[in-house]
Write a protein that holds these residues in place. Sequence first.
Motif, short mmCIF file in Angstrom:
data_model
loop_
_atom_site.label_atom_id
_atom_site.label_comp_id
_atom_site.label_asym_id
_atom_site.label_seq_id
_atom_site.Cartn_x
_atom_site.Cartn_y
_atom_site.Cartn_z
N LEU A 38 0.84 -1.19 0.00
CA LEU A 38 0.00 0.00 0.00
C LEU A 38 0.87 1.24 0.00
O LEU A 38 1.98 1.24 0.55
CB LEU A 38 -0.89 0.02 1.25
CG LEU A 38 -1.80 -1.19 1.44
CD1 LEU A 38 -2.40 -1.17 2.85
CD2 LEU A 38 -2.90 -1.20 0.40
N THR A 39 0.37 2.32 -0.58
CA THR A 39 1.08 3.60 -0.53
C THR A 39 0.78 4.27 0.80
O THR A 39 -0.16 3.90 1.52
CB THR A 39 0.63 4.52 -1.67
OG1 THR A 39 -0.75 4.87 -1.46
CG2 THR A 39 0.82 3.88 -3.03
N VAL A 40 1.54 5.30 1.10
CA VAL A 40 1.30 6.09 2.31
C VAL A 40 -0.11 6.69 2.26
O VAL A 40 -0.85 6.68 3.25
CB VAL A 40 2.37 7.21 2.46
CG1 VAL A 40 1.98 8.21 3.52
CG2 VAL A 40 3.73 6.58 2.77
N GLY A 41 -0.50 7.17 1.09
CA GLY A 41 -1.83 7.75 0.93
C GLY A 41 -2.95 6.75 1.16
O GLY A 41 -3.98 7.08 1.76
N GLU A 42 -2.76 5.53 0.67
CA GLU A 42 -3.77 4.49 0.87
C GLU A 42 -3.91 4.13 2.35
O GLU A 42 -5.03 3.98 2.85
CB GLU A 42 -3.42 3.25 0.05
CG GLU A 42 -3.59 3.44 -1.44
CD GLU A 42 -3.01 2.32 -2.27
OE1 GLU A 42 -3.50 2.15 -3.40
OE2 GLU A 42 -2.06 1.63 -1.81
N ARG A 62 10.24 7.63 -0.86
CA ARG A 62 8.89 7.07 -0.90
C ARG A 62 8.91 5.68 -0.29
O ARG A 62 9.94 5.00 -0.34
CB ARG A 62 8.38 7.01 -2.33
CG ARG A 62 8.17 8.38 -2.90
CD ARG A 62 7.71 8.30 -4.32
NE ARG A 62 7.62 9.63 -4.87
CZ ARG A 62 6.49 10.16 -5.31
NH1 ARG A 62 5.39 9.46 -5.32
NH2 ARG A 62 6.48 11.39 -5.78
N HIS A 63 7.80 5.30 0.28
CA HIS A 63 7.70 4.00 0.95
C HIS A 63 6.46 3.26 0.49
O HIS A 63 5.51 3.86 0.02
CB HIS A 63 7.60 4.19 2.47
CG HIS A 63 8.82 4.77 3.08
ND1 HIS A 63 9.05 6.13 3.16
CD2 HIS A 63 9.89 4.18 3.64
CE1 HIS A 63 10.22 6.34 3.74
NE2 HIS A 63 10.75 5.18 4.04
N ARG A 64 6.50 1.96 0.70
CA ARG A 64 5.33 1.12 0.52
C ARG A 64 5.18 0.31 1.80
O ARG A 64 6.16 -0.11 2.42
CB ARG A 64 5.46 0.17 -0.67
CG ARG A 64 5.50 0.88 -2.01
CD ARG A 64 4.18 1.58 -2.31
NE ARG A 64 4.21 2.27 -3.60
CZ ARG A 64 4.50 3.55 -3.76
NH1 ARG A 64 4.81 4.29 -2.72
NH2 ARG A 64 4.49 4.10 -4.95
N ILE A 65 3.95 0.11 2.19
CA ILE A 65 3.64 -0.58 3.44
C ILE A 65 2.92 -1.88 3.10
O ILE A 65 1.93 -1.88 2.37
CB ILE A 65 2.74 0.30 4.35
CG1 ILE A 65 3.47 1.60 4.70
CG2 ILE A 65 2.37 -0.43 5.61
CD1 ILE A 65 3.08 2.77 3.90
N ARG A 66 3.43 -2.98 3.64
CA ARG A 66 2.73 -4.26 3.45
C ARG A 66 1.44 -4.23 4.27
O ARG A 66 1.41 -3.71 5.38
CB ARG A 66 3.58 -5.43 3.97
CG ARG A 66 4.73 -5.78 3.10
CD ARG A 66 5.40 -7.04 3.66
NE ARG A 66 6.67 -7.27 3.04
CZ ARG A 66 6.83 -7.96 1.92
NH1 ARG A 66 5.79 -8.51 1.33
NH2 ARG A 66 8.02 -8.11 1.40
#
Length: 71
Positions: A14-18, A54-58
């Motif tokens: 998921l993105t930070v925004g999501e 930028r990051h992605r979160i599991r």
Amino acid sequence: MQEYAEEKFEDEFLTVGEVAKILKVDPTTVRRWIRQGSLEAVPLPLKDGGVRRRHRIRRSALNSLLLDQEK
């Protein structure tokens, strides 16, 4: 088959925004949790020497955060 679908869902990124939208918080809050180590995230490579990370979160990391908050 159901088990496979659940595992695939847990590995979704998921993105930070999501994440912010799911939790109904500002994206700045999600970024702060990442910096503080409260929320595990995967940093993406920088493009052309850019400064912003930028990051992605599991989804599984998000679920872990939510479970910790319930305790």
